[in-house]
Write a protein that holds these residues in place. Structure first.
Motif, PDB file in Angstrom:
ATOM      1  N   PRO A  11       0.796  -1.233   0.000  1.00  0.00           N
ATOM      2  CA  PRO A  11       0.000   0.000   0.000  1.00  0.00           C
ATOM      3  C   PRO A  11       0.826   1.280   0.000  1.00  0.00           C
ATOM      4  CG  PRO A  11      -0.111  -1.080   2.156  1.00  0.00           C
ATOM      5  CD  PRO A  11       0.566  -2.043   1.220  1.00  0.00           C
ATOM      6  N   SER A  12       2.052   1.230   0.515  1.00  0.00           N
ATOM      7  CA  SER A  12       2.869   2.449   0.526  1.00  0.00           C
ATOM      8  C   SER A  12       3.162   2.927  -0.892  1.00  0.00           C
ATOM      9  CB  SER A  12       4.180   2.220   1.294  1.00  0.00           C
ATOM     10  OG  SER A  12       4.912   1.165   0.716  1.00  0.00           O
ATOM     11  N   SER A  13       3.240   2.003  -1.847  1.00  0.00           N
ATOM     12  CA  SER A  13       3.453   2.394  -3.254  1.00  0.00           C
ATOM     13  C   SER A  13       2.237   3.113  -3.801  1.00  0.00           C
ATOM     14  CB  SER A  13       3.755   1.164  -4.114  1.00  0.00           C
ATOM     15  OG  SER A  13       4.912   0.508  -3.675  1.00  0.00           O
ATOM     16  N   LEU A  14       1.058   2.597  -3.471  1.00  0.00           N
ATOM     17  CA  LEU A  14      -0.186   3.242  -3.918  1.00  0.00           C
ATOM     18  C   LEU A  14      -0.305   4.639  -3.314  1.00  0.00           C
ATOM     19  CD1 LEU A  14      -2.474   2.117  -5.723  1.00  0.00           C
ATOM     20  CD2 LEU A  14      -3.704   1.497  -3.653  1.00  0.00           C
ATOM     21  N   ARG A  15       0.139   4.763  -2.058  1.00  0.00           N
ATOM     22  CA  ARG A  15       0.066   6.057  -1.354  1.00  0.00           C
ATOM     23  C   ARG A  15       1.091   7.049  -1.879  1.00  0.00           C
ATOM     24  NH1 ARG A  15       2.023   5.810   4.671  1.00  0.00           N
ATOM     25  NH2 ARG A  15       3.967   5.482   3.536  1.00  0.00           N
ATOM     26  N   THR A  16       2.336   6.587  -2.069  1.00  0.00           N
ATOM     27  CA  THR A  16       3.439   7.505  -2.346  1.00  0.00           C
ATOM     28  C   THR A  16       3.725   7.664  -3.839  1.00  0.00           C
ATOM     29  OG1 THR A  16       4.412   6.839  -0.243  1.00  0.00           O
ATOM     30  CG2 THR A  16       5.827   8.048  -1.747  1.00  0.00           C
ATOM     31  N   LEU A  17       3.882   6.541  -4.557  1.00  0.00           N
ATOM     32  CA  LEU A  17       4.267   6.609  -5.968  1.00  0.00           C
ATOM     33  C   LEU A  17       3.201   7.281  -6.823  1.00  0.00           C
ATOM     34  CD1 LEU A  17       5.881   3.079  -6.607  1.00  0.00           C
ATOM     35  CD2 LEU A  17       7.037   5.242  -6.105  1.00  0.00           C
ATOM     36  N   LEU A  18       1.932   7.122  -6.412  1.00  0.00           N
ATOM     37  CA  LEU A  18       0.821   7.659  -7.223  1.00  0.00           C
ATOM     38  C   LEU A  18       0.065   8.760  -6.492  1.00  0.00           C
ATOM     39  CD1 LEU A  18      -0.512   4.246  -8.594  1.00  0.00           C
ATOM     40  CD2 LEU A  18       1.072   5.826  -9.695  1.00  0.00           C
ATOM     41  N   ARG A  19       0.727   9.413  -5.535  1.00  0.00           N
ATOM     42  CA  ARG A  19       0.056  10.435  -4.723  1.00  0.00           C
ATOM     43  C   ARG A  19      -0.642  11.486  -5.594  1.00  0.00           C
ATOM     44  NH1 ARG A  19       1.224  11.484   0.492  1.00  0.00           N
ATOM     45  NH2 ARG A  19       3.340  10.641   0.309  1.00  0.00           N
ATOM     46  N   PHE A  24      -7.182  12.763  -9.088  1.00  0.00           N
ATOM     47  CA  PHE A  24      -7.324  13.415 -10.398  1.00  0.00           C
ATOM     48  C   PHE A  24      -8.133  12.527 -11.349  1.00  0.00           C
ATOM     49  CE2 PHE A  24      -5.739  13.774 -14.769  1.00  0.00           C
ATOM     50  CZ  PHE A  24      -5.946  15.116 -15.037  1.00  0.00           C
ATOM     51  N   MET A  25      -7.780  11.244 -11.409  1.00  0.00           N
ATOM     52  CA  MET A  25      -8.456  10.325 -12.334  1.00  0.00           C
ATOM     53  C   MET A  25      -9.907  10.090 -11.951  1.00  0.00           C
ATOM     54  SD  MET A  25      -6.365   9.649 -14.724  1.00  0.00           S
ATOM     55  CE  MET A  25      -4.589   9.842 -15.011  1.00  0.00           C
ATOM     56  N   SER A  26     -10.235  10.274 -10.665  1.00  0.00           N
ATOM     57  CA  SER A  26     -11.617  10.014 -10.225  1.00  0.00           C
ATOM     58  C   SER A  26     -12.600  11.053 -10.772  1.00  0.00           C
ATOM     59  CB  SER A  26     -11.695   9.942  -8.698  1.00  0.00           C
ATOM     60  OG  SER A  26     -11.349  11.173  -8.116  1.00  0.00           O
ATOM     61  N   ASN A  27     -12.087  12.121 -11.384  1.00  0.00           N
ATOM     62  CA  ASN A  27     -12.959  13.069 -12.098  1.00  0.00           C
ATOM     63  C   ASN A  27     -13.447  12.480 -13.421  1.00  0.00           C
ATOM     64  OD1 ASN A  27     -12.728  15.209 -10.202  1.00  0.00           O
ATOM     65  ND2 ASN A  27     -10.709  15.695 -11.027  1.00  0.00           N
ATOM     66  N   HIS A  28     -12.770  11.413 -13.863  1.00  0.00           N
ATOM     67  CA  HIS A  28     -13.060  10.842 -15.184  1.00  0.00           C
ATOM     68  C   HIS A  28     -13.453   9.362 -15.126  1.00  0.00           C
ATOM     69  CE1 HIS A  28     -11.155  14.502 -16.815  1.00  0.00           C
ATOM     70  NE2 HIS A  28     -10.273  14.336 -15.839  1.00  0.00           N
ATOM     71  N   PHE A  29     -13.067   8.673 -14.051  1.00  0.00           N
ATOM     72  CA  PHE A  29     -13.358   7.248 -13.888  1.00  0.00           C
ATOM     73  C   PHE A  29     -13.776   6.984 -12.443  1.00  0.00           C
ATOM     74  CE2 PHE A  29     -10.254   7.468 -17.303  1.00  0.00           C
ATOM     75  CZ  PHE A  29     -10.716   6.549 -18.247  1.00  0.00           C
ATOM     76  N   GLU A  30     -14.437   5.862 -12.235  1.00  0.00           N
ATOM     77  CA  GLU A  30     -14.601   5.362 -10.871  1.00  0.00           C
ATOM     78  C   GLU A  30     -13.320   4.593 -10.549  1.00  0.00           C
ATOM     79  OE1 GLU A  30     -17.101   2.150  -8.199  1.00  0.00           O
ATOM     80  OE2 GLU A  30     -18.013   2.847 -10.083  1.00  0.00           O
ATOM     81  N   VAL A  31     -12.523   5.135  -9.647  1.00  0.00           N
ATOM     82  CA  VAL A  31     -11.191   4.579  -9.381  1.00  0.00           C
ATOM     83  C   VAL A  31     -11.228   3.708  -8.128  1.00  0.00           C
ATOM     84  CG1 VAL A  31      -8.745   5.102  -8.976  1.00  0.00           C
ATOM     85  CG2 VAL A  31     -10.124   6.633 -10.412  1.00  0.00           C
ATOM     86  N   ILE A  32     -10.620   2.526  -8.230  1.00  0.00           N
ATOM     87  CA  ILE A  32     -10.494   1.616  -7.084  1.00  0.00           C
ATOM     88  C   ILE A  32      -9.006   1.288  -6.923  1.00  0.00           C
ATOM     89  CG2 ILE A  32     -11.193  -0.592  -6.070  1.00  0.00           C
ATOM     90  CD1 ILE A  32     -13.545  -0.567  -8.135  1.00  0.00           C
ATOM     91  N   GLY A  33      -8.505   1.436  -5.704  1.00  0.00           N
ATOM     92  CA  GLY A  33      -7.110   1.120  -5.415  1.00  0.00           C
ATOM     93  C   GLY A  33      -7.000  -0.238  -4.741  1.00  0.00           C
ATOM     94  N   VAL A  34      -6.090  -1.089  -5.248  1.00  0.00           N
ATOM     95  CA  VAL A  34      -5.920  -2.434  -4.696  1.00  0.00           C
ATOM     96  C   VAL A  34      -4.470  -2.648  -4.291  1.00  0.00           C
ATOM     97  CG1 VAL A  34      -6.076  -4.924  -5.169  1.00  0.00           C
ATOM     98  CG2 VAL A  34      -7.787  -3.358  -6.128  1.00  0.00           C
ATOM     99  N   SER A  35      -4.255  -3.206  -3.100  1.00  0.00           N
ATOM    100  CA  SER A  35      -2.900  -3.580  -2.653  1.00  0.00           C
ATOM    101  C   SER A  35      -3.047  -4.450  -1.415  1.00  0.00           C
ATOM    102  CB  SER A  35      -2.066  -2.343  -2.317  1.00  0.00           C
ATOM    103  OG  SER A  35      -2.453  -1.811  -1.073  1.00  0.00           O
ATOM    104  N   GLY A  36      -1.900  -4.820  -0.822  1.00  0.00           N
ATOM    105  CA  GLY A  36      -1.928  -5.471   0.476  1.00  0.00           C
ATOM    106  C   GLY A  36      -2.461  -4.509   1.525  1.00  0.00           C
ATOM    107  N   ASP A  37      -2.781  -5.055   2.697  1.00  0.00           N
ATOM    108  CA  ASP A  37      -3.389  -4.247   3.754  1.00  0.00           C
ATOM    109  C   ASP A  37      -2.337  -3.434   4.510  1.00  0.00           C
ATOM    110  OD1 ASP A  37      -5.421  -3.232   5.254  1.00  0.00           O
ATOM    111  OD2 ASP A  37      -5.834  -5.068   6.378  1.00  0.00           O
ATOM    112  N   LEU A  41      -2.906   2.013   3.159  1.00  0.00           N
ATOM    113  CA  LEU A  41      -4.103   1.837   2.324  1.00  0.00           C
ATOM    114  C   LEU A  41      -5.265   2.668   2.871  1.00  0.00           C
ATOM    115  CD1 LEU A  41      -4.954   0.335  -0.230  1.00  0.00           C
ATOM    116  CD2 LEU A  41      -5.878  -1.483   1.227  1.00  0.00           C
ATOM    117  N   THR A  42      -5.341   2.757   4.183  1.00  0.00           N
ATOM    118  CA  THR A  42      -6.350   3.618   4.813  1.00  0.00           C
ATOM    119  C   THR A  42      -6.110   5.073   4.423  1.00  0.00           C
ATOM    120  OG1 THR A  42      -6.429   2.097   6.684  1.00  0.00           O
ATOM    121  CG2 THR A  42      -7.409   4.264   7.019  1.00  0.00           C
ATOM    122  N   GLU A  43      -4.826   5.478   4.394  1.00  0.00           N
ATOM    123  CA  GLU A  43      -4.482   6.846   3.976  1.00  0.00           C
ATOM    124  C   GLU A  43      -4.872   7.100   2.532  1.00  0.00           C
ATOM    125  OE1 GLU A  43      -0.593   8.468   4.937  1.00  0.00           O
ATOM    126  OE2 GLU A  43      -0.375   7.006   6.564  1.00  0.00           O
TER     127      GLU A  43
END
Length: 381
Positions: A11-19, A24-37, A41-43
């Protein structure tokens, strides 16, 4: 609204690499983030304002756990029916692309931000090569985050050229140029940090930011600085970042030097690196391999000349003698000579500063990278 699922191994990659990118993308798509717990991930859920889902993945070769992750992702994709699945990080790429193909997801994109296999040898290298090719076969598009990485992929014949695309000028997420601004760190904060670390105004301060592991060139960097510090008393090396001794340990002699050399300052993982960058003069980043190094973007954006290895990504951000120095990889002597140059020629170091931040703002601003990724998504049909 069409669904976009973004996946990283941890989850730290989802939080940091794609901060910021998922918001931004959720203005155009329904975005779902997936990773380990994990707390990260809460952040992500809070900071990006998106839905999240937990699938545990490992960063090592674990066939049974990997098959379990594939099955869990497959079930999730069948239920959610995404338009795009976009994976980052090696293991998330392999299990995510396979599961997405099995589930019939129409658009399966995988970003390559470095190839760990380049440092492997023997049977392990053969296995990793096979896994890489398999991942690319399952994907409909491969997005190397630097032009050098794209060339390496072609040279190794991992996939056909038509599947490859570099977004913009490179980088997976660009850089928040308003955040990484040296002017935001107050003189008071800098003075306090210098006092805490016992750094004087006369010191030339080198900084490394990243994982404190072999692959980042830490063995060579510490050996080079140890020699340098004997000849130059007014210099310091700050090491910012976490240890990963279980994955990629340092040499025992490197550990001993970090412990014994009073001019080497290990400060561990820092949530905000900016104060440490602001009290430094030069970023040293002698990594063996990268995709597109965020650290070099961040250091340059905060007006530090950079000493980097001659590898893809690094040699696309840094131009030799203009905004930093490019040196051979795995070469402690070259690192020491480059550091000595930065000490001996402060006027040349000063001249490089003029070409640091302006280049990053022009080529790698976050909003530009995000809009280029969005164009790629919107071109799919």
């Amino acid at each position: 609204m069409q669904k976009l699922i973004r996946i990283t191994t941890v989850p730290s990659s989802l939080r940091t690499l794609l901060r910021g990118q998922s918001r931004f993308m959720s203005n155009h798509f329904e975005v779902i983030g997936v990773s380990g717990d994990g707390d990260a991930l809460t952040e992500v859920k809070q900071n990006e304002g998106i839905r999240t889902h937990v699938v545990e993945m490992t960063r090592t070769i674990t066939p049974f756990k990997d098959l379990k992750a594939v099955f869990q992702l497959y079930k999730f994709f069948k239920a959610e029916k995404p338009f795009i699945v976009h994976t980052h990080t090696p293991k998330a790429g392999t299990v995510g692309m396979l599961a997405a193909k099995l589930a019939g997801v129409p658009h399966r994109l995988h970003t390559i931000a470095g190839l760990p296999l380049l440092e492997a040898t023997g049977n392990k290298r053969k296995l990793l090569n096979a896994v890489e090719k398999f991942t690319y076969r399952c994907a409909t598009g491969i997005l190397p985050n630097s032009f050098g990485l794209e060339q390496i992929i072609l040279d190794h014949k991992f996939t056909k050229p038509s599947k490859l695309k570099v977004i913009g000028n490179g980088s997976s997420n660009g850089i928040n140029t308003e955040h990484y601004d040296a002017a935001l760190v107050s003189e008071n904060v800098k003075a306090n940090l210098r006092t805490e670390l016992n750094i004087s105004k006369e010191d030339v301060v080198f900084i490394f930011i990243g994982r404190i592991v072999r692959d980042k060139g830490i063995n060579e960097l510490v050996a080079a600085f140890n020699t340098l510090s004997i000849k130059n008393k007014n210099c310091k090396l700050i090491l910012v970042g976490p240890r990963e001794n279980h994955l990629d340990p340092l040499l025992p002699e490197t550990e001993a030097l970090i412990e014994s050399n009073q001019q080497i300052l290990g400060v561990g993982l820092q949530k905000d690196i900016r104060p440490y960058v602001a009290i430094s003069n030069v970023l040293t980043f002698p990594s063996y391999r990268e995709g597109f190094p965020n650290v070099v973007l961040q250091g340059s954006c905060m007006e530090l000349p950079c000493i980097v290895g001659n590898i893809n990504g690094c040699n696309e951000i840094i131009e030799h003698n203009i905004n930093g120095l490019i040196i051979p990889v795995k070469n402690a002597n070259a690192i020491e000579e480059a550091m000595q140059f930065m000490i001996n020629f402060p006027e040349k170091r000063q001249a490089m500063i003029a070409h640091t931040r302006s280049r990053i703002v022009k080529r790698y601003k976050q909003e530009f990278v995000w809009s280029e990724i969005l164009k790629t998504y919107q071109s799919l049909s």
